[in-house]
Design an enzyme around this catalytic site. Structure first.
Site, PDB file in Angstrom:
ATOM      1  N   THR A 121       2.859   4.112   4.785  1.00 16.52           N
ATOM      2  CA  THR A 121       1.475   4.447   4.458  1.00 16.52           C
ATOM      3  C   THR A 121       0.876   3.261   3.709  1.00 16.52           C
ATOM      4  O   THR A 121       1.343   2.905   2.627  1.00 16.52           O
ATOM      5  CB  THR A 121       1.445   5.724   3.586  1.00 16.52           C
ATOM      6  OG1 THR A 121       2.127   6.751   4.308  1.00 16.52           O
ATOM      7  CG2 THR A 121       0.030   6.143   3.261  1.00 16.52           C
ATOM      8  N   CYS A 261       4.535  11.246  -1.779  1.00 14.92           N
ATOM      9  CA  CYS A 261       3.360  10.883  -0.988  1.00 14.92           C
ATOM     10  C   CYS A 261       2.024  11.258  -1.633  1.00 14.92           C
ATOM     11  O   CYS A 261       1.208  10.374  -1.892  1.00 14.92           O
ATOM     12  CB  CYS A 261       3.463  11.498   0.399  1.00 14.92           C
ATOM     13  SG  CYS A 261       4.787  10.757   1.363  1.00 14.92           S
TER      14      CYS A 261
HETATM   15  N1  NAD Z   1       8.747  10.591   2.538  1.00 12.55           N
HETATM   16  C1  NAD Z   1       7.795  11.166   3.265  1.00 12.55           C
HETATM   17  O1  NAD Z   1       7.712  12.385   3.390  1.00 12.55           O
HETATM   18  C2  NAD Z   1       6.789  10.302   3.993  1.00 12.55           C
HETATM   19  C3  NAD Z   1       6.010  10.871   4.997  1.00 12.55           C
HETATM   20  C4  NAD Z   1       5.079  10.060   5.671  1.00 12.55           C
HETATM   21  C5  NAD Z   1       4.952   8.728   5.320  1.00 12.55           C
HETATM   22  N2  NAD Z   1       5.707   8.209   4.318  1.00 12.55           N
HETATM   23  C6  NAD Z   1       5.554   6.768   4.024  1.00 12.55           C
HETATM   24  O2  NAD Z   1       6.616   6.068   4.668  1.00 12.55           O
HETATM   25  C7  NAD Z   1       7.041   4.951   3.874  1.00 12.55           C
HETATM   26  C8  NAD Z   1       8.521   5.086   3.561  1.00 12.55           C
HETATM   27  O3  NAD Z   1       8.719   6.242   2.792  1.00 12.55           O
HETATM   28  P1  NAD Z   1      10.163   6.874   2.518  1.00 12.55           P
HETATM   29  O4  NAD Z   1       9.932   8.145   1.782  1.00 12.55           O
HETATM   30  O5  NAD Z   1      10.943   6.891   3.781  1.00 12.55           O
HETATM   31  O6  NAD Z   1      10.756   5.756   1.539  1.00 12.55           O
HETATM   32  P2  NAD Z   1      12.240   5.649   0.972  1.00 12.55           P
HETATM   33  O7  NAD Z   1      12.108   5.041  -0.366  1.00 12.55           O
HETATM   34  O8  NAD Z   1      12.943   6.949   1.133  1.00 12.55           O
HETATM   35  O9  NAD Z   1      12.940   4.611   1.968  1.00 12.55           O
HETATM   36  C9  NAD Z   1      12.651   3.267   2.062  1.00 12.55           C
HETATM   37  C10 NAD Z   1      13.887   2.509   2.496  1.00 12.55           C
HETATM   38  O10 NAD Z   1      13.536   1.134   2.680  1.00 12.55           O
HETATM   39  C11 NAD Z   1      14.621   0.326   2.203  1.00 12.55           C
HETATM   40  N3  NAD Z   1      14.107  -1.017   1.925  1.00 12.55           N
HETATM   41  C12 NAD Z   1      13.338  -1.456   0.902  1.00 12.55           C
HETATM   42  N4  NAD Z   1      13.057  -2.767   1.029  1.00 12.55           N
HETATM   43  C13 NAD Z   1      13.686  -3.178   2.168  1.00 12.55           C
HETATM   44  C14 NAD Z   1      13.786  -4.415   2.826  1.00 12.55           C
HETATM   45  N5  NAD Z   1      13.190  -5.496   2.358  1.00 12.55           N
HETATM   46  N6  NAD Z   1      14.514  -4.475   3.958  1.00 12.55           N
HETATM   47  C15 NAD Z   1      15.135  -3.378   4.448  1.00 12.55           C
HETATM   48  N7  NAD Z   1      15.061  -2.161   3.859  1.00 12.55           N
HETATM   49  C16 NAD Z   1      14.345  -2.072   2.734  1.00 12.55           C
HETATM   50  C17 NAD Z   1      15.120   1.076   0.995  1.00 12.55           C
HETATM   51  O11 NAD Z   1      16.438   0.690   0.661  1.00 12.55           O
HETATM   52  C18 NAD Z   1      15.032   2.531   1.468  1.00 12.55           C
HETATM   53  O12 NAD Z   1      16.216   2.934   2.098  1.00 12.55           O
HETATM   54  C19 NAD Z   1       6.143   4.965   2.640  1.00 12.55           C
HETATM   55  O13 NAD Z   1       5.043   4.137   2.866  1.00 12.55           O
HETATM   56  C20 NAD Z   1       5.691   6.417   2.554  1.00 12.55           C
HETATM   57  O14 NAD Z   1       4.451   6.542   1.901  1.00 12.55           O
HETATM   58  C21 NAD Z   1       6.637   8.959   3.666  1.00 12.55           C
END
Ligand code: NAD
Length: 437
Positions: A121, A261
Site C-alpha cells: 500500500t 493497515c
Molecule cells: N497485512 C495486511 O492485511 C495487508 C493487506 C493489504 C495490503 N497490505 C500492505 O501490504 C504490504 C505488506 O504488508 P504485510 O502485512 O505483508 O507486511 P509484513 O511486515 O508482514 O511483511 C513484509 C515482509 O517483507 C520482508 N522484507 C522487508 N524488507 C525486505 C527487503 N528489502 N527484501 C526482502 N524482503 C523484505 C520482511 O522481512 C517481511 O517478511 C504493506 O504495504 C501493507 O500495507 C497489508
C-alpha cells in the site's frame, strides 16, 4: 508462469502460495534469514487459517521455493511482486524505504523484460518513483504496475483465491495482458478485474481502508452517544444496516480499529492530502476519535474502581487486533495493557494466537495464561479486547467461580444484556446499558 514475490509477510506469503496453487512457479524472497529458514523447513511463519495446507502442498509439488537472494529469486521470473512493508514514518506518511531499496537493486539485476508489480500500500505517485529508480540502472525494457491488495488477515487465503475485485493500475498493454492471464483463475466466477491508471489504483487502496475506518469510527461515536442517551447501539446497527446504501458490515461498535493497515493507511492518506494542500477534515476526526476510543475502556475500568487500579487484578481476553490472526500491530490490547500497568494494575492475559508476539513487547511485566479461565483466578475484573469465537460462549459459571469480582468490561459486545443480568455480572459493554449487580 514464473513469478517472484519479494517480501513474504501476511501479503507476500499468501500471494506467493496462492499463485503457486494455480500452477505458477513461485520464488519467495525475504531478507529475514530466520524466516526463510523456517519456510524452507516447511513451517508457515505467520498464523493464517488454511494457509498451511496449500503452503505444504505447493512446496511438495515443487512450485513454491524460498530464498534470501534477490538475484537468484528474480532471475527467471516474468513478474516480480513487491509485498514489502510500508510502515508509517515519524510524521505519519508511508515510509517507502523498503520498496525503493528493492527497486534500486532490481534496476541492477534485471536483464530481460519483467513486470514489477507493487502490492504494497503506497502513496500516489509511487509507481512513477519506482520506475525512475529502476530505470537509473536498467538497460532493458520493463513495466511497473500498481496492484493493491485487499485481503483481510484471518481470511487471507479465501480473499486471495476469490477476490471481490482485482485492481490493476497500468497503461502498458503488454503488462495488462500478462496480469489478465495470471489472475484469470481467480476471477472465474465473474468477479471483475478493474484496469485503471497507476495513480488511481494507488489511491483506491487508501480510499477503501479509510472509508472502512470511517464507518467503524462513525459507529463508535454513535455508541458513545448511546451510552449517554440510554439507546442501544446494536438496535441502531440493525436498524440502519438493512438499508442497502449503508450495508450490514463494518457497523459493529467497539474499542477502536487497529491492525497493520487501517491506522497507518488513514494517517498516510491524510499526509498525501497535506502534500497536495488539501485539508481532509474527515480523516483527521477519524484518527482523533479512534485514538480516544482505544483507551476509553480503561477510563471505564478506572471509574468503576474509584480511580484506583493499584494492585487490582485485571484479566484481559484477546491480544490480537482482531480474531483469527497473531498480528498485534496497533492492537487496542497494547494500549489497554500499557494504561493498566501505568495505573499499577496486575495484568494477566490470554489469546489463542498472539501471546508470542505480545511477549516480545511486555516480557514478564504481565502474565500469560494457558487458557481463558486460568487467568480469571482472583481477578477483580475481565476486559475483552478481541472477539475470538472462543470467547463468545464461555462457561459463565466457571468464570464466576474463578473471579473475585463478577465484573466484565466487554470491548466487543459479545454477550446478551439479559443473560448477563440473569447471571449476576456487572457488565459494561460499548454503546449499551450497563448491567449493575
Ligand atoms: N497485512 C495486511 O492485511 C495487508 C493487506 C493489504 C495490503 N497490505 C500492505 O501490504 C504490504 C505488506 O504488508 P504485510 O502485512 O505483508 O507486511 P509484513 O511486515 O508482514 O511483511 C513484509 C515482509 O517483507 C520482508 N522484507 C522487508 N524488507 C525486505 C527487503 N528489502 N527484501 C526482502 N524482503 C523484505 C520482511 O522481512 C517481511 O517478511 C504493506 O504495504 C501493507 O500495507 C497489508
Amino acid at each position: 508462469m514464473k513469478i517472484a514475490v519479494v517480501g513474504t509477510g501476511y501479503v507476500g506469503l499468501v500471494t506467493g502460495t496462492c499463485f503457486a496453487e494455480t500452477g505458477n512457479h513461485v520464488v519467495c524472497v525475504d531478507n529475514n534469514a530466520d524466516k526463510v529458514s523456517q519456510m524452507k523447513r516447511g513451517e508457515v511463519p505467520i498464523y493464517e487459517p488454511h494457509l498451511d495446507l496449500i503452503f505444504e502442498r505447493n512446496i511438495k509439488q515443487g512450485r513454491l521455493i524460498f530464498t534470501t537472494n534477490l538475484e537468484e529469486g528474480i532471475r527467471d521470473a516474468k513478474i516480480i511482486f513487491l509485498a514489502l512493508p510500508t510502515p508509517p514514518d515519524e510524521n505519519g506518511s508511508a515510509d517507502l524505504k523498503h520498496v525503493l531499496e528493492v527497486a534500486e537493486q532490481l534496476g541492477k539485476l534485471i536483464t530481460d523484460y519483467k513486470i514489477i508489480v507493487n502490492k504494497s500500500t503506497v502513496p500516489v505517485g509511487t509507481a512513477e518513483k519506482v520506475r525512475n529508480v529502476v530505470a537509473k540502472n536498467c538497460k532493458t525494457e520493463f513495466d511497473v504496475v500498481s496492484n493493491p491488495e485487499f485481503l483481510r488477515e484471518g481470511f487471507a487465503v479465501d480473499d486471495f483465491m476469490k477476490p471481490d475485485r482485482v485492481v490493476v493500475g497500468t497503461n502498458s498493454e503488454k503488462a495488462k495482458k500478462l496480469m489478465t492471464e495470471l489472475y484469470a483463475p481467480f476471477v472465474r466466477q465473474g468477479n471483475p478485474i478493474y484496469y485503471m491508471d497507476e495513480r488511481s489504483a494507488e489511491l483506491t487502496k487508501y480510499a477503501a481502508n479509510a472509508f472502512l475506518a470511517m464507518k467503524i469510527t462513525f459507529m463508535n461515536e454513535m455508541a458513545n452517544l448511546c451510552e449517554r442517551t440510554g439507546a442501544n447501539i446494536d438496535s441502531i446497527r440493525i436498524g440502519i444496516g438493512s438499508d442497502d446504501r449503508i450495508g450490514k458490515r463494518f457497523l459493529f461498535a467497539g474499542i477502536g480499529y487497529g491492525g497493520s493497515c487501517f491506522p497507518k493507511d488513514v494517517s498516510a492518506l491524510n499526509k498525501i492530502a497535506e502534500e497536495y494542500k488539501y485539508d481532509f477534515n474527515v480523516l483527521k476526526s477519524v484518527m482523533k476519535v479512534n485514538e480516544e476510543q482505544k483507551r476509553s475502556i480503561v477510563s471505564k475500568v478506572k471509574n468503576h474502581f474509584q480511580n484506583n487500579l493499584k494492585g487490582k487484578r485485571i484479566a484481559l481476553w484477546g491480544l490480537a487486533f482482531k480474531p483469527d490472526t497473531d498480528d498485534i500491530r496497533e492492537a487496542p490490547s497494547l494500549y489497554i495493557i500499557e494504561e493498566l500497568l501505568k495505573q499499577g494494575a496486575i495484568v494477566s492475559t490470554f489469546d489463542p494466537a498472539a501471546i508470542t508476539n505480545v511477549k516480545k513487547i511486555f516480557g514478564d511485566k504481565i502474565v500469560y495464561g494457558k487458557d481463558e479461565y486460568e487467568i480469571l483466578k482472583d481477578a477483580d475484573a475481565l476486559i475483552i479486547a478481541t472477539e475470538w469465537s472462543l470467547f463468545r460462549t464461555p462457561e459463565f459459571e466457571k468464570m464466576k467461580s474463578q473471579m473475585k469480582g463478577k465484573v466484565i468490561f466487554d470491548g466487543r459486545n459479545l454477550y446478551d444484556l439479559n443473560q448477563m443480568r440473569e447471571l449476576g455480572f456487572y457488565y459494561n459493554s460499548i454503546g449499551r446499558e450497563t448491567i449493575s449487580i
